[in-house]
Design a protein around this motif. Sequence first.
Motif, PDB file in Angstrom:
ATOM      1  N   PHE A 126      32.651  83.214 -51.888  1.00  0.00           N
ATOM      2  CA  PHE A 126      32.013  82.625 -50.716  1.00  0.00           C
ATOM      3  C   PHE A 126      30.830  81.785 -51.172  1.00  0.00           C
ATOM      4  O   PHE A 126      29.906  82.297 -51.815  1.00  0.00           O
ATOM      5  N   VAL A 127      30.856  80.477 -50.847  1.00  0.00           N
ATOM      6  CA  VAL A 127      29.797  79.569 -51.297  1.00  0.00           C
ATOM      7  C   VAL A 127      28.995  78.997 -50.128  1.00  0.00           C
ATOM      8  O   VAL A 127      28.476  77.885 -50.196  1.00  0.00           O
ATOM      9  N   GLY A 128      28.879  79.784 -49.056  1.00  0.00           N
ATOM     10  CA  GLY A 128      28.072  79.342 -47.919  1.00  0.00           C
ATOM     11  C   GLY A 128      28.606  78.059 -47.324  1.00  0.00           C
ATOM     12  O   GLY A 128      29.793  77.941 -47.012  1.00  0.00           O
ATOM     13  N   TYR A 129      27.734  77.061 -47.181  1.00  0.00           N
ATOM     14  CA  TYR A 129      28.137  75.785 -46.601  1.00  0.00           C
ATOM     15  C   TYR A 129      28.672  74.817 -47.658  1.00  0.00           C
ATOM     16  O   TYR A 129      29.015  73.669 -47.335  1.00  0.00           O
ATOM     17  N   GLY A 130      28.741  75.257 -48.904  1.00  0.00           N
ATOM     18  CA  GLY A 130      29.353  74.439 -49.956  1.00  0.00           C
ATOM     19  C   GLY A 130      28.612  73.147 -50.229  1.00  0.00           C
ATOM     20  O   GLY A 130      29.217  72.138 -50.584  1.00  0.00           O
ATOM     21  N   VAL A 131      27.273  73.177 -50.108  1.00  0.00           N
ATOM     22  CA  VAL A 131      26.460  71.967 -50.221  1.00  0.00           C
ATOM     23  C   VAL A 131      25.753  71.925 -51.565  1.00  0.00           C
ATOM     24  O   VAL A 131      25.153  72.912 -52.005  1.00  0.00           O
ATOM     25  N   ASN A 132      25.783  70.766 -52.185  1.00  0.00           N
ATOM     26  CA  ASN A 132      24.978  70.494 -53.374  1.00  0.00           C
ATOM     27  C   ASN A 132      24.210  69.207 -53.100  1.00  0.00           C
ATOM     28  O   ASN A 132      24.749  68.110 -53.250  1.00  0.00           O
ATOM     29  N   ALA A 133      22.958  69.343 -52.656  1.00  0.00           N
ATOM     30  CA  ALA A 133      22.132  68.202 -52.248  1.00  0.00           C
ATOM     31  C   ALA A 133      20.854  68.188 -53.076  1.00  0.00           C
ATOM     32  O   ALA A 133      19.831  68.757 -52.669  1.00  0.00           O
ATOM     33  N   PRO A 134      20.872  67.551 -54.241  1.00  0.00           N
ATOM     34  CA  PRO A 134      19.689  67.562 -55.115  1.00  0.00           C
ATOM     35  C   PRO A 134      18.435  67.026 -54.437  1.00  0.00           C
ATOM     36  O   PRO A 134      17.327  67.523 -54.694  1.00  0.00           O
ATOM     37  N   GLU A 135      18.592  65.997 -53.575  1.00  0.00           N
ATOM     38  CA  GLU A 135      17.415  65.408 -52.936  1.00  0.00           C
ATOM     39  C   GLU A 135      16.734  66.372 -51.974  1.00  0.00           C
ATOM     40  O   GLU A 135      15.572  66.187 -51.600  1.00  0.00           O
ATOM     41  N   LEU A 136      17.444  67.417 -51.570  1.00  0.00           N
ATOM     42  CA  LEU A 136      16.879  68.437 -50.677  1.00  0.00           C
ATOM     43  C   LEU A 136      16.579  69.735 -51.407  1.00  0.00           C
ATOM     44  O   LEU A 136      16.128  70.708 -50.790  1.00  0.00           O
ATOM     45  N   ILE A 153      34.298  78.345 -47.492  1.00  0.00           N
ATOM     46  CA  ILE A 153      33.183  77.492 -47.102  1.00  0.00           C
ATOM     47  C   ILE A 153      33.028  77.483 -45.584  1.00  0.00           C
ATOM     48  O   ILE A 153      34.020  77.457 -44.851  1.00  0.00           O
ATOM     49  N   LEU A 154      31.787  77.453 -45.123  1.00  0.00           N
ATOM     50  CA  LEU A 154      31.498  77.340 -43.696  1.00  0.00           C
ATOM     51  C   LEU A 154      31.469  75.874 -43.283  1.00  0.00           C
ATOM     52  O   LEU A 154      31.054  75.004 -44.048  1.00  0.00           O
ATOM     53  N   VAL A 155      31.899  75.572 -42.066  1.00  0.00           N
ATOM     54  CA  VAL A 155      31.923  74.211 -41.573  1.00  0.00           C
ATOM     55  C   VAL A 155      30.545  73.808 -41.046  1.00  0.00           C
ATOM     56  O   VAL A 155      29.730  74.651 -40.657  1.00  0.00           O
ATOM     57  N   ASN A 156      30.260  72.483 -41.088  1.00  0.00           N
ATOM     58  CA  ASN A 156      29.018  71.881 -40.618  1.00  0.00           C
ATOM     59  C   ASN A 156      27.870  72.151 -41.602  1.00  0.00           C
ATOM     60  O   ASN A 156      28.088  72.562 -42.733  1.00  0.00           O
ATOM     61  N   ASP A 157      26.631  71.894 -41.145  1.00  0.00           N
ATOM     62  CA  ASP A 157      25.436  72.031 -41.968  1.00  0.00           C
ATOM     63  C   ASP A 157      24.744  73.367 -41.710  1.00  0.00           C
ATOM     64  O   ASP A 157      24.930  73.969 -40.641  1.00  0.00           O
ATOM     65  N   PRO A 158      23.866  73.800 -42.632  1.00  0.00           N
ATOM     66  CA  PRO A 158      23.175  75.077 -42.426  1.00  0.00           C
ATOM     67  C   PRO A 158      22.306  75.133 -41.181  1.00  0.00           C
ATOM     68  O   PRO A 158      22.095  76.220 -40.628  1.00  0.00           O
ATOM     69  N   ASP A 159      21.775  73.994 -40.695  1.00  0.00           N
ATOM     70  CA  ASP A 159      20.870  74.037 -39.540  1.00  0.00           C
ATOM     71  C   ASP A 159      21.486  73.442 -38.277  1.00  0.00           C
ATOM     72  O   ASP A 159      20.779  72.955 -37.400  1.00  0.00           O
ATOM     73  N   LEU A 196      38.916  76.725 -49.025  1.00  0.00           N
ATOM     74  CA  LEU A 196      39.296  77.106 -47.663  1.00  0.00           C
ATOM     75  C   LEU A 196      38.055  77.058 -46.779  1.00  0.00           C
ATOM     76  O   LEU A 196      37.051  77.717 -47.068  1.00  0.00           O
ATOM     77  N   ILE A 197      38.107  76.267 -45.712  1.00  0.00           N
ATOM     78  CA  ILE A 197      37.008  76.167 -44.766  1.00  0.00           C
ATOM     79  C   ILE A 197      37.251  77.120 -43.606  1.00  0.00           C
ATOM     80  O   ILE A 197      38.372  77.215 -43.093  1.00  0.00           O
ATOM     81  N   VAL A 198      36.204  77.817 -43.194  1.00  0.00           N
ATOM     82  CA  VAL A 198      36.287  78.734 -42.055  1.00  0.00           C
ATOM     83  C   VAL A 198      36.094  77.927 -40.769  1.00  0.00           C
ATOM     84  O   VAL A 198      35.034  77.323 -40.558  1.00  0.00           O
ATOM     85  N   HIS A 199      37.109  77.907 -39.920  1.00  0.00           N
ATOM     86  CA  HIS A 199      37.003  77.162 -38.667  1.00  0.00           C
ATOM     87  C   HIS A 199      36.237  77.962 -37.619  1.00  0.00           C
ATOM     88  O   HIS A 199      36.459  79.160 -37.427  1.00  0.00           O
ATOM     89  N   ASP A 200      35.320  77.262 -36.945  1.00  0.00           N
ATOM     90  CA  ASP A 200      34.595  77.809 -35.800  1.00  0.00           C
ATOM     91  C   ASP A 200      34.428  76.646 -34.831  1.00  0.00           C
ATOM     92  O   ASP A 200      33.932  75.585 -35.213  1.00  0.00           O
ATOM     93  N   THR A 201      34.839  76.813 -33.585  1.00  0.00           N
ATOM     94  CA  THR A 201      34.990  75.686 -32.679  1.00  0.00           C
ATOM     95  C   THR A 201      33.705  74.907 -32.459  1.00  0.00           C
ATOM     96  O   THR A 201      33.700  73.672 -32.531  1.00  0.00           O
TER      97      THR A 201
END
Length: 545
Positions: A126-136, A153-159, A196-201
């Motif tokens: 499980f890699v959370g939101y699957g984001v690698n954003a060096p600038e953040l 992976i979770l869909v959308n952004d953490p916030d 695999l992305i976890v779908h949530d409507t």
Amino acid sequence: MASVLVASAAMAAPAPKVPPVDQALMRDMVKTLASDALEGRGPSTAVEPKVLDAIIARFKQAGLQPGNKGGWLQDVPTVEVTASNVSPLVVTGGAQPLTFTRGKDFVAGSYRITPKTDVRDSELVFVGYGVNAPELGWNDYAGVDVKGKTVVILVNDPDYETATEDGPFKGRRMTYYGRWTYKFEEAARQGAKAALIVHDTFPAAYGWNVVESSWAGAQYFVQTPNDGMDQTEANGWVQKPVAEAIFAAAGQNLAQLTAAAKQKGFKAVPLGLKVSFSFDNAIRRSVSHNVIGILPGKTRPDEYVLYTAHWDHLGHCQADAKGDDICNGAVDNATGVAALAALAKMNRAAGPAQRSEVFLAVTLEESGLLGSEYYARNPIYPLAKTVGGVNMDALSPYGPTRDVQVTGGDKSELTAILQRVEREMGLAETPEDHAERGHYYRSDHFSMAKRGVPMFAVGRGTDLVVGGKAAGDAASEDYTNNRYHQPSDEYSDSWDFSGMAQEVELYYRLGRALADSTVWPNWHPGDEFRAIRDRSLAEAGVKTK
């Protein structure tokens, strides 16, 4: 080394004189492109040459020159992959195996062009939101090796749950990091075997039915020299209850780990389970075409401003009650291609701009932005020397409005140009509807934007001069519900082209402001595309602020 003016200073220059918009040209072009004779403009079909001939003829009439080394066309090699014999998805390592069914529980496909996909006993992480954003300073893959493993992976952004646009990922407004396409791309860069992305409507902005139908049939990709072998072996989605069951089998709680993944510094969690699934791939290769015209610049012809619109539509589709099975795509997007021709004629009438102006009618937008993606991977004019551009998709056949709607929000220094043009035209700016749905990342401008080129994605709002917002919203809803991607998206002689003319004038002013200036707009600091723009401008010898 080229010099750069900040956008606000450059926009203090006098407004350009605007040639008239040729509404008759636009009407003729829409009527032609949306006719039954062109069968819905299906790419790589027998009718494509007729479509291309019609576009080229209007481009010539508008005064464009061939834009690809003396020719009008750019080949776009594509590949169609259709999965079959899809096995159940089986998860082992818990108290007992878990088995899930394709369609109802999960979907999967491959970006690799291979006759067989077989994911066998791959460790789940499980890699959370699957984001690698060096600038953040955000990296969900920090400290974990996922090579050969399957990431969840979770869909959308953490916030995304933030009601405002405050937060590292712009809160409610989706960023590129929230798009499912990014998550699969990053998983591949990290060396994962599958994703695999976890779908949530709510965070996905659409139900499981959309996912299931989108992944049920053929998938289309741009052909690459390595047949996609640098991608993951398989990508897919699982229903949220499926993910909950998998996490429970691992002794974990999806809700708790989701909450943890929203926090900076989250560490990936190996689930101690293995997943297996497989499918066959039927492969068909074909070639479609982009159409490219150019108006060479007067003083800086090696700097480029880009106008884009997609020419393709769905071809033959599901028949309506009358038996009509041609999805003509009059609004979507014969109007955008007509706008390209009208803009070309206006710019020709105004005389050469300082920079060259490129007019690009791309194919296969409806199949995943493939024509623009191919151009961006194989640009005829270097992206490092492309100043910026304007994308046009679906101009509505209603009257002028009092407002402009911006897709993507304030992402770059293009905002200063837009605000000046709004003042010139007496237009207000309306907030984007459903910013959480990430529409900026779902049309052809995005293929350029993710490689650093700032692109306008704007259009008329819904506050009609005649009828106000109520009438505009009703018209928009009627099109979405009763015409969009249906045989009823047809041209009518009753269409009012004055609104489209207003929109084309907007595009002219935006593009000409870039073409006649020395501005090299950049993305705002912290934007997901800022770093790549900085690199490309440095390569082009352009000083940034």
